[in-house]
Scaffold this motif. Structure first.
Motif, PDB file in Angstrom:
ATOM      1  N   ASP A   1       0.390  11.539 -12.720  1.00 49.75           N
ATOM      2  CA  ASP A   1      -0.473  12.657 -13.100  1.00 49.75           C
ATOM      3  C   ASP A   1      -0.546  12.793 -14.626  1.00 49.75           C
ATOM      4  N   PHE A   2      -1.412  13.691 -15.083  1.00 46.59           N
ATOM      5  CA  PHE A   2      -1.645  13.818 -16.524  1.00 46.59           C
ATOM      6  C   PHE A   2      -0.408  14.280 -17.280  1.00 46.59           C
ATOM      7  N   LYS A   3       0.315  15.232 -16.724  1.00 51.42           N
ATOM      8  CA  LYS A   3       1.532  15.694 -17.393  1.00 51.42           C
ATOM      9  C   LYS A   3       2.592  14.596 -17.373  1.00 51.42           C
ATOM     10  N   GLY A   4       2.612  13.804 -16.315  1.00 53.27           N
ATOM     11  CA  GLY A   4       3.523  12.664 -16.251  1.00 53.27           C
ATOM     12  C   GLY A   4       3.191  11.625 -17.306  1.00 53.27           C
ATOM     13  N   GLN A   5       1.899  11.418 -17.550  1.00 51.09           N
ATOM     14  CA  GLN A   5       1.486  10.482 -18.600  1.00 51.09           C
ATOM     15  C   GLN A   5       1.936  10.980 -19.965  1.00 51.09           C
ATOM     16  N   GLN A   6       1.814  12.278 -20.183  1.00 52.29           N
ATOM     17  CA  GLN A   6       2.245  12.849 -21.463  1.00 52.29           C
ATOM     18  C   GLN A   6       3.759  12.710 -21.624  1.00 52.29           C
ATOM     19  N   LEU A   7       4.505  12.978 -20.563  1.00 56.35           N
ATOM     20  CA  LEU A   7       5.960  12.836 -20.609  1.00 56.35           C
ATOM     21  C   LEU A   7       6.355  11.383 -20.854  1.00 56.35           C
ATOM     22  N   ALA A   8       5.689  10.455 -20.178  1.00 58.81           N
ATOM     23  CA  ALA A   8       5.987   9.030 -20.357  1.00 58.81           C
ATOM     24  C   ALA A   8       5.721   8.607 -21.803  1.00 58.81           C
ATOM     25  N   GLU A   9       4.647   9.094 -22.391  1.00 58.74           N
ATOM     26  CA  GLU A   9       4.332   8.772 -23.787  1.00 58.74           C
ATOM     27  C   GLU A   9       5.398   9.321 -24.731  1.00 58.74           C
TER      28      GLU A   9
ATOM     29  N   GLY B   1      15.015  -1.595 -27.352  1.00 61.59           N
ATOM     30  CA  GLY B   1      14.398  -0.284 -27.127  1.00 61.59           C
ATOM     31  C   GLY B   1      13.064  -0.401 -26.428  1.00 61.59           C
ATOM     32  N   PHE B   2      12.295  -1.415 -26.803  1.00 57.38           N
ATOM     33  CA  PHE B   2      11.002  -1.639 -26.157  1.00 57.38           C
ATOM     34  C   PHE B   2      11.182  -1.967 -24.678  1.00 57.38           C
ATOM     35  N   ILE B   3      12.127  -2.839 -24.366  1.00 55.63           N
ATOM     36  CA  ILE B   3      12.375  -3.209 -22.971  1.00 55.63           C
ATOM     37  C   ILE B   3      12.850  -1.996 -22.170  1.00 55.63           C
ATOM     38  N   LEU B   4      13.771  -1.225 -22.736  1.00 56.59           N
ATOM     39  CA  LEU B   4      14.259  -0.026 -22.056  1.00 56.59           C
ATOM     40  C   LEU B   4      13.128   0.975 -21.824  1.00 56.59           C
ATOM     41  N   SER B   5      12.297   1.189 -22.837  1.00 59.95           N
ATOM     42  CA  SER B   5      11.201   2.144 -22.688  1.00 59.95           C
ATOM     43  C   SER B   5      10.181   1.665 -21.655  1.00 59.95           C
ATOM     44  N   CYS B   6       9.954   0.366 -21.574  1.00 58.97           N
ATOM     45  CA  CYS B   6       9.038  -0.158 -20.550  1.00 58.97           C
ATOM     46  C   CYS B   6       9.598   0.063 -19.150  1.00 58.97           C
ATOM     47  N   ILE B   7      10.885  -0.154 -18.991  1.00 56.13           N
ATOM     48  CA  ILE B   7      11.518   0.056 -17.681  1.00 56.13           C
ATOM     49  C   ILE B   7      11.448   1.528 -17.273  1.00 56.13           C
ATOM     50  N   LEU B   8      11.588   2.426 -18.247  1.00 62.62           N
ATOM     51  CA  LEU B   8      11.599   3.853 -17.940  1.00 62.62           C
ATOM     52  C   LEU B   8      10.221   4.475 -17.810  1.00 62.62           C
ATOM     53  N   THR B   9       9.199   3.906 -18.452  1.00 58.13           N
ATOM     54  CA  THR B   9       7.904   4.592 -18.482  1.00 58.13           C
ATOM     55  C   THR B   9       6.775   3.881 -17.743  1.00 58.13           C
TER      56      THR B   9
ATOM     57  N   PRO C   1       6.726   2.075 -14.608  1.00 56.14           N
ATOM     58  CA  PRO C   1       6.604   2.388 -13.180  1.00 56.14           C
ATOM     59  C   PRO C   1       6.338   3.880 -12.972  1.00 56.14           C
ATOM     60  N   PRO C   2       5.581   4.232 -11.954  1.00 56.00           N
ATOM     61  CA  PRO C   2       5.318   5.661 -11.707  1.00 56.00           C
ATOM     62  C   PRO C   2       6.497   6.328 -10.999  1.00 56.00           C
ATOM     63  N   TRP C   3       7.568   6.565 -11.727  1.00 54.89           N
ATOM     64  CA  TRP C   3       8.746   7.210 -11.160  1.00 54.89           C
ATOM     65  C   TRP C   3       8.380   8.604 -10.672  1.00 54.89           C
ATOM     66  N   PRO C   4       9.140   9.158  -9.713  1.00 54.26           N
ATOM     67  CA  PRO C   4       8.818  10.502  -9.198  1.00 54.26           C
ATOM     68  C   PRO C   4       8.776  11.594 -10.273  1.00 54.26           C
TER      69      PRO C   4
ATOM     70  N   LYS D   1       0.821  -1.213   0.000  1.00 51.58           N
ATOM     71  CA  LYS D   1       0.000   0.000   0.000  1.00 51.58           C
ATOM     72  C   LYS D   1       0.853   1.260   0.000  1.00 51.58           C
ATOM     73  N   SER D   2       2.084   1.163   0.478  1.00 55.63           N
ATOM     74  CA  SER D   2       2.949   2.342   0.529  1.00 55.63           C
ATOM     75  C   SER D   2       3.594   2.658  -0.820  1.00 55.63           C
ATOM     76  N   ILE D   3       3.544   1.740  -1.766  1.00 49.72           N
ATOM     77  CA  ILE D   3       4.134   1.967  -3.091  1.00 49.72           C
ATOM     78  C   ILE D   3       3.193   2.845  -3.909  1.00 49.72           C
ATOM     79  N   PRO D   4       3.668   3.982  -4.423  1.00 50.31           N
ATOM     80  CA  PRO D   4       2.795   4.837  -5.228  1.00 50.31           C
ATOM     81  C   PRO D   4       2.416   4.140  -6.535  1.00 50.31           C
ATOM     82  N   SER D   5       1.166   4.264  -6.912  1.00 49.43           N
ATOM     83  CA  SER D   5       0.693   3.568  -8.117  1.00 49.43           C
ATOM     84  C   SER D   5      -0.013   4.501  -9.088  1.00 49.43           C
ATOM     85  N   HIS D   6       0.192   5.795  -8.971  1.00 42.31           N
ATOM     86  CA  HIS D   6      -0.484   6.744  -9.850  1.00 42.31           C
ATOM     87  C   HIS D   6       0.531   7.616 -10.582  1.00 42.31           C
TER      88      HIS D   6
END
Length: 103
Positions: free
Chosen positions: A12-20, A54-62, A64-67, A5-10
């Motif tokens: 934000d919208f700008k974070g979603q855009q950056l991840a994309e 590249g796909f594996i690297l992008s999955c690792i980077l995008t 998880p909900p990194w800070p 429960k302590s692990i963040p799982s969300h």
């Protein structure tokens, strides 16, 4: 269970855009470099390997909900507490309006 429960799982919208954007940039970069490398060595499988890496690297980077993807949280409103009298009064008003419409 408290640990999970302590692990963040969300994110934000700008974070979603950056991840994309990061995801697309990595995939395109690895696809172009992989195509060029595959062309030089005359093996298409090298292109596929590069795109897969590249796909594996992008999955690792995008995925998880990194800070860096949680910098702009939405300011949610506080929950309003209603008394039981107000709830009952609102129900009575709705019932009265429905009766008036049916006449």
């Amino acid at each position: 269970m408290d640990f999970l429960k302590s692990i963040p799982s969300h994110m934000d919208f700008k974070g979603q855009q950056l991840a994309e954007q990061v995801f697309q940039a990595i995939i395109i970069l690895f696809a172009v470099v992989g195509f060029i490398w595959g062309y030089l060595v005359q093996q298409f499988v090298q292109t596929v390997y590069m795109v897969g890496a590249g796909f594996i690297l992008s999955c690792i980077l995008t995925l998880p909900p990194w800070p860096m993807f949680r910098r702009n949280p939405l300011p949610w409103q506080k929950k309003k507490e209603e008394s039981d009298e107000k709830k009952d009064g609102a129900k009575e008003k709705r019932v009265t309006k429905k009766k008036e419409k049916s006449k």
